[in-house]
Design a protein around this motif. Structure first.
Motif, PDB file in Angstrom:
ATOM      1  N   GLN A  50      55.744 106.940  56.007  1.00 48.44           N
ATOM      2  CA  GLN A  50      55.542 105.754  56.841  1.00 48.44           C
ATOM      3  C   GLN A  50      54.431 104.870  56.296  1.00 48.44           C
ATOM      4  O   GLN A  50      54.501 103.636  56.403  1.00 48.44           O
ATOM      5  CB  GLN A  50      55.239 106.170  58.282  1.00 48.44           C
ATOM      6  CG  GLN A  50      55.186 104.975  59.223  1.00 48.44           C
ATOM      7  CD  GLN A  50      55.099 105.382  60.676  1.00 48.44           C
ATOM      8  OE1 GLN A  50      55.645 106.408  61.077  1.00 48.44           O
ATOM      9  NE2 GLN A  50      54.406 104.588  61.474  1.00 48.44           N
ATOM     10  N   TRP A  51      53.410 105.467  55.713  1.00 49.95           N
ATOM     11  CA  TRP A  51      52.340 104.683  55.082  1.00 49.95           C
ATOM     12  C   TRP A  51      52.945 103.699  54.079  1.00 49.95           C
ATOM     13  O   TRP A  51      52.574 102.523  54.034  1.00 49.95           O
ATOM     14  CB  TRP A  51      51.368 105.634  54.382  1.00 49.95           C
ATOM     15  CG  TRP A  51      50.241 104.962  53.649  1.00 49.95           C
ATOM     16  CD1 TRP A  51      50.321 104.321  52.438  1.00 49.95           C
ATOM     17  CD2 TRP A  51      48.868 104.863  54.069  1.00 49.95           C
ATOM     18  NE1 TRP A  51      49.085 103.843  52.076  1.00 49.95           N
ATOM     19  CE2 TRP A  51      48.179 104.156  53.055  1.00 49.95           C
ATOM     20  CE3 TRP A  51      48.170 105.315  55.183  1.00 49.95           C
ATOM     21  CZ2 TRP A  51      46.820 103.887  53.139  1.00 49.95           C
ATOM     22  CZ3 TRP A  51      46.811 105.044  55.256  1.00 49.95           C
ATOM     23  CH2 TRP A  51      46.154 104.341  54.248  1.00 49.95           C
ATOM     24  N   HIS A  52      53.885 104.196  53.289  1.00 50.68           N
ATOM     25  CA  HIS A  52      54.493 103.355  52.251  1.00 50.68           C
ATOM     26  C   HIS A  52      55.504 102.373  52.832  1.00 50.68           C
ATOM     27  O   HIS A  52      55.700 101.279  52.293  1.00 50.68           O
ATOM     28  CB  HIS A  52      55.099 104.233  51.165  1.00 50.68           C
ATOM     29  CG  HIS A  52      54.049 104.973  50.385  1.00 50.68           C
ATOM     30  ND1 HIS A  52      53.512 106.169  50.814  1.00 50.68           N
ATOM     31  CD2 HIS A  52      53.397 104.663  49.233  1.00 50.68           C
ATOM     32  CE1 HIS A  52      52.590 106.566  49.949  1.00 50.68           C
ATOM     33  NE2 HIS A  52      52.496 105.664  48.983  1.00 50.68           N
ATOM     34  N   MET A  53      56.135 102.717  53.951  1.00 46.53           N
ATOM     35  CA  MET A  53      56.977 101.747  54.645  1.00 46.53           C
ATOM     36  C   MET A  53      56.132 100.570  55.133  1.00 46.53           C
ATOM     37  O   MET A  53      56.552  99.409  55.053  1.00 46.53           O
ATOM     38  CB  MET A  53      57.662 102.398  55.846  1.00 46.53           C
ATOM     39  CG  MET A  53      58.691 103.454  55.525  1.00 46.53           C
ATOM     40  SD  MET A  53      59.434 104.075  57.073  1.00 46.53           S
ATOM     41  CE  MET A  53      59.924 105.724  56.562  1.00 46.53           C
ATOM     42  N   GLU A  54      54.949 100.890  55.650  1.00 51.78           N
ATOM     43  CA  GLU A  54      54.045  99.840  56.138  1.00 51.78           C
ATOM     44  C   GLU A  54      53.609  98.912  55.004  1.00 51.78           C
ATOM     45  O   GLU A  54      53.424  97.712  55.211  1.00 51.78           O
ATOM     46  CB  GLU A  54      52.820 100.472  56.815  1.00 51.78           C
ATOM     47  CG  GLU A  54      53.120 101.312  58.050  1.00 51.78           C
ATOM     48  CD  GLU A  54      53.346 100.492  59.309  1.00 51.78           C
ATOM     49  OE1 GLU A  54      53.354  99.250  59.226  1.00 51.78           O
ATOM     50  OE2 GLU A  54      53.529 101.113  60.371  1.00 51.78           O
ATOM     51  N   ASP A  55      53.447  99.468  53.803  1.00 54.15           N
ATOM     52  CA  ASP A  55      53.128  98.633  52.640  1.00 54.15           C
ATOM     53  C   ASP A  55      54.276  97.662  52.351  1.00 54.15           C
ATOM     54  O   ASP A  55      54.064  96.473  52.110  1.00 54.15           O
ATOM     55  CB  ASP A  55      52.887  99.506  51.399  1.00 54.15           C
ATOM     56  CG  ASP A  55      51.505 100.143  51.392  1.00 54.15           C
ATOM     57  OD1 ASP A  55      50.641  99.735  52.199  1.00 54.15           O
ATOM     58  OD2 ASP A  55      51.291 101.067  50.583  1.00 54.15           O
ATOM     59  N   VAL A  56      55.493  98.186  52.368  1.00 52.36           N
ATOM     60  CA  VAL A  56      56.677  97.381  52.045  1.00 52.36           C
ATOM     61  C   VAL A  56      56.810  96.207  53.008  1.00 52.36           C
ATOM     62  O   VAL A  56      57.044  95.063  52.591  1.00 52.36           O
ATOM     63  CB  VAL A  56      57.960  98.251  52.082  1.00 52.36           C
ATOM     64  CG1 VAL A  56      59.206  97.377  51.982  1.00 52.36           C
ATOM     65  CG2 VAL A  56      57.943  99.275  50.950  1.00 52.36           C
ATOM     66  N   PRO A  60      54.594  89.531  51.676  1.00 53.01           N
ATOM     67  CA  PRO A  60      54.820  88.192  52.241  1.00 53.01           C
ATOM     68  C   PRO A  60      56.137  87.562  51.797  1.00 53.01           C
ATOM     69  O   PRO A  60      56.614  86.612  52.421  1.00 53.01           O
ATOM     70  CB  PRO A  60      53.615  87.385  51.714  1.00 53.01           C
ATOM     71  CG  PRO A  60      53.136  88.128  50.521  1.00 53.01           C
ATOM     72  CD  PRO A  60      53.428  89.574  50.777  1.00 53.01           C
ATOM     73  N   GLU A  61      56.736  88.098  50.740  1.00 54.83           N
ATOM     74  CA  GLU A  61      57.994  87.552  50.227  1.00 54.83           C
ATOM     75  C   GLU A  61      59.218  88.283  50.771  1.00 54.83           C
ATOM     76  O   GLU A  61      60.349  87.976  50.394  1.00 54.83           O
ATOM     77  CB  GLU A  61      58.008  87.627  48.689  1.00 54.83           C
ATOM     78  CG  GLU A  61      56.835  86.943  48.002  1.00 54.83           C
ATOM     79  CD  GLU A  61      56.788  85.462  48.315  1.00 54.83           C
ATOM     80  OE1 GLU A  61      57.863  84.830  48.399  1.00 54.83           O
ATOM     81  OE2 GLU A  61      55.669  84.943  48.498  1.00 54.83           O
ATOM     82  N   ILE A  62      59.027  89.247  51.666  1.00 50.96           N
ATOM     83  CA  ILE A  62      60.148  90.050  52.134  1.00 50.96           C
ATOM     84  C   ILE A  62      61.115  89.205  52.944  1.00 50.96           C
ATOM     85  O   ILE A  62      60.727  88.335  53.723  1.00 50.96           O
ATOM     86  CB  ILE A  62      59.647  91.257  52.958  1.00 50.96           C
ATOM     87  CG1 ILE A  62      60.766  92.272  53.176  1.00 50.96           C
ATOM     88  CG2 ILE A  62      59.052  90.815  54.281  1.00 50.96           C
ATOM     89  CD1 ILE A  62      60.291  93.595  53.765  1.00 50.96           C
ATOM     90  N   ASP A  63      62.398  89.456  52.745  1.00 48.56           N
ATOM     91  CA  ASP A  63      63.435  88.778  53.514  1.00 48.56           C
ATOM     92  C   ASP A  63      63.334  89.205  54.982  1.00 48.56           C
ATOM     93  O   ASP A  63      63.198  90.397  55.270  1.00 48.56           O
ATOM     94  CB  ASP A  63      64.809  89.155  52.940  1.00 48.56           C
ATOM     95  CG  ASP A  63      65.938  88.493  53.697  1.00 48.56           C
ATOM     96  OD1 ASP A  63      66.406  89.087  54.691  1.00 48.56           O
ATOM     97  OD2 ASP A  63      66.355  87.388  53.296  1.00 48.56           O
ATOM     98  N   PRO A  64      63.387  88.252  55.920  1.00 51.00           N
ATOM     99  CA  PRO A  64      63.235  88.608  57.337  1.00 51.00           C
ATOM    100  C   PRO A  64      64.257  89.644  57.827  1.00 51.00           C
ATOM    101  O   PRO A  64      63.914  90.496  58.655  1.00 51.00           O
ATOM    102  CB  PRO A  64      63.424  87.272  58.060  1.00 51.00           C
ATOM    103  CG  PRO A  64      63.040  86.238  57.056  1.00 51.00           C
ATOM    104  CD  PRO A  64      63.460  86.789  55.733  1.00 51.00           C
TER     105      PRO A  64
END
Length: 200
Positions: A50-56, A60-64
């Protein structure tokens, strides 16, 4: 000491996870089902993924649309995390069911499992803060700042470990007793979340 077992297993989990560093890497829990060690390993694996999910999701460029998928996955992980914490408390309740509390026994503000939850998260903070102190692409100022933070986290783990061991010792002696309240999360329950039950 229970804290030594927790901290060792948590460090092992984080090291095991980072061999592949893949959120979807299947867990390979080396401990027997039904043991405290098995639950501790599972708990920290969930936290680490989950720590790494939170990073993903903070890209700021992630598709909504993709971000929403990750958000729902994090919500499911949070529920799983809470479930495992409650399994750990159930383990302790069974372990100490025959202890008769003293007449003046007190209840702790946190159950043992929720202290263990904090230790697991601290292990992740320590691992990743240490990584920041070793970055070759970071400024010296950044590394010095992260070293200061790392030392605080290490001190915090020492204090929290001592608190956990004292709590367990107090429960074993009858000076304190366990009383566990289930989290009773409402937002995941389709019968309690109005957004869910009004959309039926």
């Amino acid at each position: 000491m229970i804290s030594q077992l927790c901290n060792k297993i948590f460090q092992d989990v984080i090291n095991d996870y980072h061999v592949h560093n893949n959120i979807d890497q299947p867990i390979e829990n080396p401990y027997a089902i039904g043991t405290l060690a098995h639950l501790l390993y599972m708990k920290c694996w969930i936290d680490t993924a989950q720590w790494h999910m939170e990073d993903v999701i903070r890209n700021p460029e992630i598709d909504p649309v993709v971000a929403l998928q990750w958000k729902r996955r994090i919500d499911a992980s949070n529920q799983e995390r809470t479930d495992v914490v409650e399994y750990i408390d159930s383990y302790f309740l069974e372990e100490y069911k025959n202890i008769t509390p003293a007449a003046n026994a007190k209840i702790n503000s946190e159950s043992p499992a929720w202290v263990i939850d904090r230790l697991s998260i601290l292990a992740l903070k320590i691992y990743h803060m240490n990584e920041e102190t070793l970055r070759t692409d970071a400024s010296e100022e950044h590394k010095i700042s992260c070293t200061t933070k790392l030392n605080i986290l290490l001190s915090q783990r020492t204090d929290l470990s001592s608190s956990l061991d004292e709590l367990i010792a107090d429960i074993e002696s009858g000076a304190k007793y366990m009383k566990v309240y289930k989290q009773m999360k409402m937002y995941n329950d389709p019968s309690m979340n109005p957004v869910l039950y009004n959309n039926k």
